[in-house]
Design an enzyme around this catalytic site. Sequence first.
Site, PDB file in Angstrom:
ATOM      1  N   LYS A 184       0.828  -1.218   0.000  1.00  0.00           N
ATOM      2  CA  LYS A 184       0.000   0.000   0.000  1.00  0.00           C
ATOM      3  C   LYS A 184       0.860   1.265   0.000  1.00  0.00           C
ATOM      4  O   LYS A 184       0.632   2.176  -0.780  1.00  0.00           O
ATOM      5  CB  LYS A 184      -0.916   0.027   1.245  1.00  0.00           C
ATOM      6  CG  LYS A 184      -1.804  -1.185   1.375  1.00  0.00           C
ATOM      7  CD  LYS A 184      -2.671  -1.117   2.622  1.00  0.00           C
ATOM      8  CE  LYS A 184      -1.909  -1.071   3.935  1.00  0.00           C
ATOM      9  NZ  LYS A 184      -1.120  -2.290   4.218  1.00  0.00           N
ATOM     10  N   ARG A 220      -8.819   0.937   9.992  1.00  0.00           N
ATOM     11  CA  ARG A 220      -8.407  -0.425  10.330  1.00  0.00           C
ATOM     12  C   ARG A 220      -9.430  -1.117  11.212  1.00  0.00           C
ATOM     13  O   ARG A 220      -9.219  -2.272  11.590  1.00  0.00           O
ATOM     14  CB  ARG A 220      -7.066  -0.388  11.046  1.00  0.00           C
ATOM     15  CG  ARG A 220      -5.854  -0.478  10.096  1.00  0.00           C
ATOM     16  CD  ARG A 220      -4.615  -0.228  10.930  1.00  0.00           C
ATOM     17  NE  ARG A 220      -3.472  -0.986  10.535  1.00  0.00           N
ATOM     18  CZ  ARG A 220      -2.406  -0.457   9.917  1.00  0.00           C
ATOM     19  NH1 ARG A 220      -2.407   0.794   9.534  1.00  0.00           N
ATOM     20  NH2 ARG A 220      -1.362  -1.213   9.654  1.00  0.00           N
ATOM     21  N   ARG A 252      11.790  -5.463   4.413  1.00  0.00           N
ATOM     22  CA  ARG A 252      11.491  -4.046   4.151  1.00  0.00           C
ATOM     23  C   ARG A 252      12.526  -3.139   4.826  1.00  0.00           C
ATOM     24  O   ARG A 252      12.934  -3.369   5.952  1.00  0.00           O
ATOM     25  CB  ARG A 252      10.094  -3.696   4.680  1.00  0.00           C
ATOM     26  CG  ARG A 252       9.796  -2.208   4.655  1.00  0.00           C
ATOM     27  CD  ARG A 252       8.329  -1.893   4.744  1.00  0.00           C
ATOM     28  NE  ARG A 252       7.660  -2.494   5.887  1.00  0.00           N
ATOM     29  CZ  ARG A 252       6.350  -2.522   6.054  1.00  0.00           C
ATOM     30  NH1 ARG A 252       5.541  -2.005   5.141  1.00  0.00           N
ATOM     31  NH2 ARG A 252       5.813  -3.075   7.121  1.00  0.00           N
ATOM     32  N   ARG A 305      12.275  -1.263  10.434  1.00  0.00           N
ATOM     33  CA  ARG A 305      11.304  -0.906  11.474  1.00  0.00           C
ATOM     34  C   ARG A 305      11.307  -1.937  12.602  1.00  0.00           C
ATOM     35  O   ARG A 305      11.388  -3.139  12.330  1.00  0.00           O
ATOM     36  CB  ARG A 305       9.902  -0.823  10.856  1.00  0.00           C
ATOM     37  CG  ARG A 305       9.648   0.438  10.095  1.00  0.00           C
ATOM     38  CD  ARG A 305       8.376   0.387   9.269  1.00  0.00           C
ATOM     39  NE  ARG A 305       7.216  -0.178   9.942  1.00  0.00           N
ATOM     40  CZ  ARG A 305       6.004  -0.266   9.391  1.00  0.00           C
ATOM     41  NH1 ARG A 305       5.814   0.185   8.148  1.00  0.00           N
ATOM     42  NH2 ARG A 305       5.004  -0.791  10.048  1.00  0.00           N
ATOM     43  N   ARG A 344       0.790  -8.677  13.832  1.00  0.00           N
ATOM     44  CA  ARG A 344       0.092  -7.651  13.044  1.00  0.00           C
ATOM     45  C   ARG A 344      -0.846  -8.296  12.030  1.00  0.00           C
ATOM     46  O   ARG A 344      -1.924  -7.774  11.754  1.00  0.00           O
ATOM     47  CB  ARG A 344       1.118  -6.767  12.316  1.00  0.00           C
ATOM     48  CG  ARG A 344       1.805  -5.817  13.284  1.00  0.00           C
ATOM     49  CD  ARG A 344       3.143  -5.342  12.761  1.00  0.00           C
ATOM     50  NE  ARG A 344       3.018  -4.537  11.570  1.00  0.00           N
ATOM     51  CZ  ARG A 344       3.987  -4.390  10.671  1.00  0.00           C
ATOM     52  NH1 ARG A 344       5.150  -4.999  10.837  1.00  0.00           N
ATOM     53  NH2 ARG A 344       3.812  -3.637   9.630  1.00  0.00           N
TER      54      ARG A 344
HETATM   55  P1  ADP Z   1       2.362  -1.858   3.196  1.00  0.00           P
HETATM   56  O1  ADP Z   1       2.361  -0.353   3.142  1.00  0.00           O
HETATM   57  O2  ADP Z   1       1.119  -2.459   2.609  1.00  0.00           O
HETATM   58  O3  ADP Z   1       2.673  -2.397   4.551  1.00  0.00           O
HETATM   59  P2  ADP Z   1       4.841  -1.603   1.660  1.00  0.00           P
HETATM   60  O4  ADP Z   1       4.459  -0.731   0.517  1.00  0.00           O
HETATM   61  O5  ADP Z   1       5.638  -1.012   2.749  1.00  0.00           O
HETATM   62  O6  ADP Z   1       3.534  -2.368   2.248  1.00  0.00           O
HETATM   63  O7  ADP Z   1       5.620  -2.859   1.030  1.00  0.00           O
HETATM   64  C1  ADP Z   1       6.117  -3.911   1.852  1.00  0.00           C
HETATM   65  C2  ADP Z   1       7.432  -4.420   1.283  1.00  0.00           C
HETATM   66  O8  ADP Z   1       7.189  -5.070   0.030  1.00  0.00           O
HETATM   67  C3  ADP Z   1       8.467  -3.328   0.990  1.00  0.00           C
HETATM   68  O9  ADP Z   1       9.749  -3.862   1.290  1.00  0.00           O
HETATM   69  C4  ADP Z   1       8.310  -3.068  -0.518  1.00  0.00           C
HETATM   70  O10 ADP Z   1       9.544  -2.631  -1.101  1.00  0.00           O
HETATM   71  C5  ADP Z   1       7.924  -4.450  -1.028  1.00  0.00           C
HETATM   72  N1  ADP Z   1       6.981  -4.418  -2.167  1.00  0.00           N
HETATM   73  C6  ADP Z   1       5.900  -3.620  -2.325  1.00  0.00           C
HETATM   74  N2  ADP Z   1       5.247  -3.910  -3.467  1.00  0.00           N
HETATM   75  C7  ADP Z   1       5.935  -4.926  -4.044  1.00  0.00           C
HETATM   76  C8  ADP Z   1       5.770  -5.693  -5.262  1.00  0.00           C
HETATM   77  N3  ADP Z   1       4.734  -5.476  -6.075  1.00  0.00           N
HETATM   78  N4  ADP Z   1       6.663  -6.668  -5.521  1.00  0.00           N
HETATM   79  C9  ADP Z   1       7.710  -6.903  -4.674  1.00  0.00           C
HETATM   80  N5  ADP Z   1       7.920  -6.229  -3.529  1.00  0.00           N
HETATM   81  C10 ADP Z   1       7.054  -5.246  -3.211  1.00  0.00           C
HETATM   82  P1  AMP Z   2       1.673   0.690   9.157  1.00  0.00           P
HETATM   83  O1  AMP Z   2       2.750   1.702   8.953  1.00  0.00           O
HETATM   84  O2  AMP Z   2       0.425   0.996   8.392  1.00  0.00           O
HETATM   85  O3  AMP Z   2       2.168  -0.718   8.953  1.00  0.00           O
HETATM   86  O4  AMP Z   2       1.261   0.798  10.684  1.00  0.00           O
HETATM   87  C1  AMP Z   2       2.165   0.509  11.717  1.00  0.00           C
HETATM   88  C2  AMP Z   2       1.459   0.463  13.064  1.00  0.00           C
HETATM   89  O5  AMP Z   2       0.875   1.748  13.356  1.00  0.00           O
HETATM   90  C3  AMP Z   2       0.295  -0.531  13.164  1.00  0.00           C
HETATM   91  O6  AMP Z   2       0.736  -1.842  13.479  1.00  0.00           O
HETATM   92  C4  AMP Z   2      -0.525   0.111  14.308  1.00  0.00           C
HETATM   93  O7  AMP Z   2       0.055  -0.160  15.577  1.00  0.00           O
HETATM   94  C5  AMP Z   2      -0.371   1.607  14.051  1.00  0.00           C
HETATM   95  N1  AMP Z   2      -1.439   2.126  13.161  1.00  0.00           N
HETATM   96  C6  AMP Z   2      -1.287   2.666  11.925  1.00  0.00           C
HETATM   97  N2  AMP Z   2      -2.478   3.025  11.417  1.00  0.00           N
HETATM   98  C7  AMP Z   2      -3.399   2.707  12.354  1.00  0.00           C
HETATM   99  C8  AMP Z   2      -4.814   2.791  12.409  1.00  0.00           C
HETATM  100  N3  AMP Z   2      -5.548   3.290  11.392  1.00  0.00           N
HETATM  101  N4  AMP Z   2      -5.437   2.352  13.524  1.00  0.00           N
HETATM  102  C9  AMP Z   2      -4.750   1.867  14.563  1.00  0.00           C
HETATM  103  N5  AMP Z   2      -3.419   1.715  14.574  1.00  0.00           N
HETATM  104  C10 AMP Z   2      -2.736   2.142  13.473  1.00  0.00           C
END
Ligand code: ADP
Ligand code: AMP
Length: 210
Positions: A15, A88, A122, A155, A166
Amino acid sequence: MKTRLVFLGPPGAGKGTQALIMAGKFSFARIATGDILREAIANESELGLKAKEFMRSGLLVPDEVVNEILREKLSSTDNGFIIDGYPRTIEQADFLQKIASIEMVIYFDAPEELLVQRIVNRRVCPRCNAVYNSVENPPKVENRCDNDGTELVHRIDDVEDVTRERLKTFWQKTAPLVDYYFSRDLLAKISAGKQLEEVTAEIEIAIGAI
Ligand code: ADP
Ligand code: AMP
């Protein structure tokens, strides 16, 4: 073209990556609650103190805390936007319905084992929030952000046990939003397990950009 968007999906589905691409392409504002909370923790603000323990253990931050973030961010947004990582819970979705008129919710569908692999590899830029993957999507210079050269970080919640927690939280609290938005005729499902460019193209088709 739809311009008031929510990106919904499990952690690691891509995302944030796609939100950054789309926001850059179409000048959408990007509202990512996870990034806002991480910044608050780094600044040791009151919001950060409230959020820290929940985030560290893979739990959701309380609805009233994140709802206030959304209210404030949306009030200063007049063009298109992408909300990434919110809502969420059903309570958050009900709140969002009251304060914004969402045009489409994109659901990022991907198999669980792929998510774990993506998350543990990541790496993120603490300055500009760019997202990389040490295996799938590495930066040009090892462990340095392509945009600003900042050293990338892993992270603290991207380790395997917190990641599993998660994912559990996602299936319990967030997955019901798929039906919530489907029944309101707002849901578009995309295959998030594909290559990055293919996922971008699917989103562009879904929102009517191409
Ligand atoms: P989210 O925001 O849904 O948690 P991220 O955008 O941070 O996910 O992506 C999670 C991991 O997957 C990151 O390391 C990113 O570089 C990788 N990633 C995202 N989209 C793709 C894809 N289409 N193919 C391979 N790796 C991806
Ligand atoms: P994310 O960066 O989206 O993976 O979020 C990381 C962490 O932030 C999550 O595991 C939650 O602890 C907190 N968080 C982010 N967005 C929300 C939300 N909309 N509601 C509650 N917790 C959130």
